[in-house]
Design a protein around this motif. Structure first.
Motif, PDB file in Angstrom:
ATOM      1  N   LEU A  88       0.818  -1.214   0.000  1.00 29.85           N
ATOM      2  CA  LEU A  88       0.000   0.000   0.000  1.00 29.85           C
ATOM      3  C   LEU A  88       0.850   1.262   0.000  1.00 29.85           C
ATOM      4  CD1 LEU A  88      -2.764   1.407   0.216  1.00 29.85           C
ATOM      5  CD2 LEU A  88      -2.551   1.252   2.699  1.00 29.85           C
ATOM      6  N   TRP A  89       1.816   1.358   0.909  1.00 31.59           N
ATOM      7  CA  TRP A  89       2.607   2.571   1.040  1.00 31.59           C
ATOM      8  C   TRP A  89       3.606   2.723  -0.108  1.00 31.59           C
ATOM      9  CZ3 TRP A  89       0.380   5.803   4.087  1.00 31.59           C
ATOM     10  CH2 TRP A  89      -0.363   5.329   5.180  1.00 31.59           C
ATOM     11  N   GLY A  90       4.239   1.632  -0.508  1.00 35.78           N
ATOM     12  CA  GLY A  90       5.150   1.700  -1.653  1.00 35.78           C
ATOM     13  C   GLY A  90       4.402   2.064  -2.915  1.00 35.78           C
ATOM     14  N   LEU A  92       1.581   3.675  -3.039  1.00 34.04           N
ATOM     15  CA  LEU A  92       1.093   5.051  -2.909  1.00 34.04           C
ATOM     16  C   LEU A  92       2.163   6.047  -3.334  1.00 34.04           C
ATOM     17  CD1 LEU A  92      -1.071   7.045  -1.956  1.00 34.04           C
ATOM     18  CD2 LEU A  92      -0.124   6.869   0.342  1.00 34.04           C
ATOM     19  N   ILE A  93       3.385   5.824  -2.886  1.00 29.80           N
ATOM     20  CA  ILE A  93       4.487   6.716  -3.272  1.00 29.80           C
ATOM     21  C   ILE A  93       4.718   6.653  -4.781  1.00 29.80           C
ATOM     22  CG2 ILE A  93       6.980   7.105  -3.064  1.00 29.80           C
ATOM     23  CD1 ILE A  93       6.751   6.081  -0.184  1.00 29.80           C
ATOM     24  N   SER A  96       1.583   8.172  -6.695  1.00 34.56           N
ATOM     25  CA  SER A  96       1.451   9.609  -6.427  1.00 34.56           C
ATOM     26  C   SER A  96       2.550  10.407  -7.122  1.00 34.56           C
ATOM     27  CB  SER A  96       1.500   9.870  -4.919  1.00 34.56           C
ATOM     28  OG  SER A  96       0.403   9.272  -4.265  1.00 34.56           O
ATOM     29  N   ILE A 184      -5.727   5.977  -3.317  1.00 35.17           N
ATOM     30  CA  ILE A 184      -5.721   5.095  -2.157  1.00 35.17           C
ATOM     31  C   ILE A 184      -6.765   4.000  -2.287  1.00 35.17           C
ATOM     32  CG2 ILE A 184      -6.146   4.971   0.330  1.00 35.17           C
ATOM     33  CD1 ILE A 184      -4.988   7.809   0.517  1.00 35.17           C
ATOM     34  N   TRP A 188      -5.813   0.225  -2.325  1.00 30.54           N
ATOM     35  CA  TRP A 188      -6.423  -0.560  -1.246  1.00 30.54           C
ATOM     36  C   TRP A 188      -7.041  -1.827  -1.827  1.00 30.54           C
ATOM     37  CZ3 TRP A 188     -11.974   0.420   0.590  1.00 30.54           C
ATOM     38  CH2 TRP A 188     -12.288  -0.407   1.665  1.00 30.54           C
ATOM     39  N   SER A 202      -4.823   2.155   8.107  1.00 26.05           N
ATOM     40  CA  SER A 202      -3.882   2.987   7.361  1.00 26.05           C
ATOM     41  C   SER A 202      -4.626   3.978   6.477  1.00 26.05           C
ATOM     42  CB  SER A 202      -2.972   2.107   6.497  1.00 26.05           C
ATOM     43  OG  SER A 202      -2.236   1.214   7.286  1.00 26.05           O
ATOM     44  N   TYR A 203      -5.711   3.513   5.872  1.00 23.93           N
ATOM     45  CA  TYR A 203      -6.514   4.354   4.982  1.00 23.93           C
ATOM     46  C   TYR A 203      -7.106   5.529   5.760  1.00 23.93           C
ATOM     47  CZ  TYR A 203     -10.364   5.752   1.955  1.00 23.93           C
ATOM     48  OH  TYR A 203     -11.236   6.473   1.202  1.00 23.93           O
ATOM     49  N   LEU A 206      -4.403   8.066   6.852  1.00 27.23           N
ATOM     50  CA  LEU A 206      -3.919   8.877   5.735  1.00 27.23           C
ATOM     51  C   LEU A 206      -4.953   9.928   5.337  1.00 27.23           C
ATOM     52  CD1 LEU A 206      -1.592   9.317   3.850  1.00 27.23           C
ATOM     53  CD2 LEU A 206      -2.576   7.674   2.284  1.00 27.23           C
TER      54      LEU A 206
END
Length: 218
Positions: A88-90, A92-93, A96, A184, A188, A202-203, A206
């Protein structure tokens, strides 16, 4: 924005665009293959991308940027692949940053068009900048809410923002934060496909960060 800062920003964008074009030329076969695999399923895309390493990450970014400028080509398969491959975070970066680069290219296009426009058009643009500066900032909320509206391409919203006369840093912030909810949700879904669980905590965290940041700057 003064001319010196504007020149630095535009120069940086031109340099970045040059690098992306050069990468695309030298790795055109990979870019084309990724487009061909968009309809083959996320599993196939993931296997191919992971085998490429850092080249795959950059290639996926370029594919997303191209999809950004051609909204009839969905970038969702690439976003899902990013989420499944990097979490999710990787993801997202990755996504984005890719969309942020696309937004900066829109800004570059708007400034280039203004530079080539007539004196009257430039004067009208300066008046627009003054109105934005003295407004109640409702345009920022309008743009942010527009990102939440279904079936409105990000490209259209970015073009309105770039042509509104707002300062670059506000444009950058709005176009960075605005697409996050949509990104997201897509990521997700990608993570849920592989883990079977929902990273809802996490969602929510954020989303709260986004709201706090937006409220504090607008």
């Amino acid at each position: 924005m003064n001319h010196k800062k504007e020149k630095v920003i535009i120069g940086s964008m031109v340099a970045l665009l040059t690098v992306l074009i050069a990468f695309s030329i030298f790795n055109w076969d990979i870019i084309v293959h990724l487009f061909k695999e968009l309809s083959s399923g996320v599993d196939v895309l993931q296997e191919y991308v992971l085998s490429l390493g850092i080249t795959g990450i950059i290639a996926m970014s370029i594919v997303m940027i191209i999809c950004f400028f051609f909204p009839f080509i969905s970038s969702v398969p690439v976003q899902l692949t990013s989420a499944i491959s990097y979490g999710l975070w990787g993801g997202l970066i990755h996504v984005s940053v890719s969309f942020f680069i696309a937004s900066q290219l829109v800004f570059l296009m708007a400034k280039s068009t203004l530079f080539l426009s007539s004196k009257k058009k430039k004067e009208e643009h300066l008046l627009m900048e003054e109105k934005i500066k003295n407004s109640n900032r409702s345009i920022y909320w309008f743009l942010f809410l527009a990102y939440l509206a279904p079936f409105v391409p990000f490209l259209v919203i970015h073009m309105v923002a770039a042509d509104s006369g707002m300062k670059w840093w506000k444009y950058a912030l709005v176009t960075l934060l605005g697409p996050l909810p949509d990104i997201i949700v897509t990521l997700w879904a990608g993570v849920k496909i592989t883990t079977g669980s929902s990273p809802i905590v996490s969602y929510v965290i954020l989303m709260l960060i986004i709201v706090i940041v937006v409220l504090s700057i607008l």
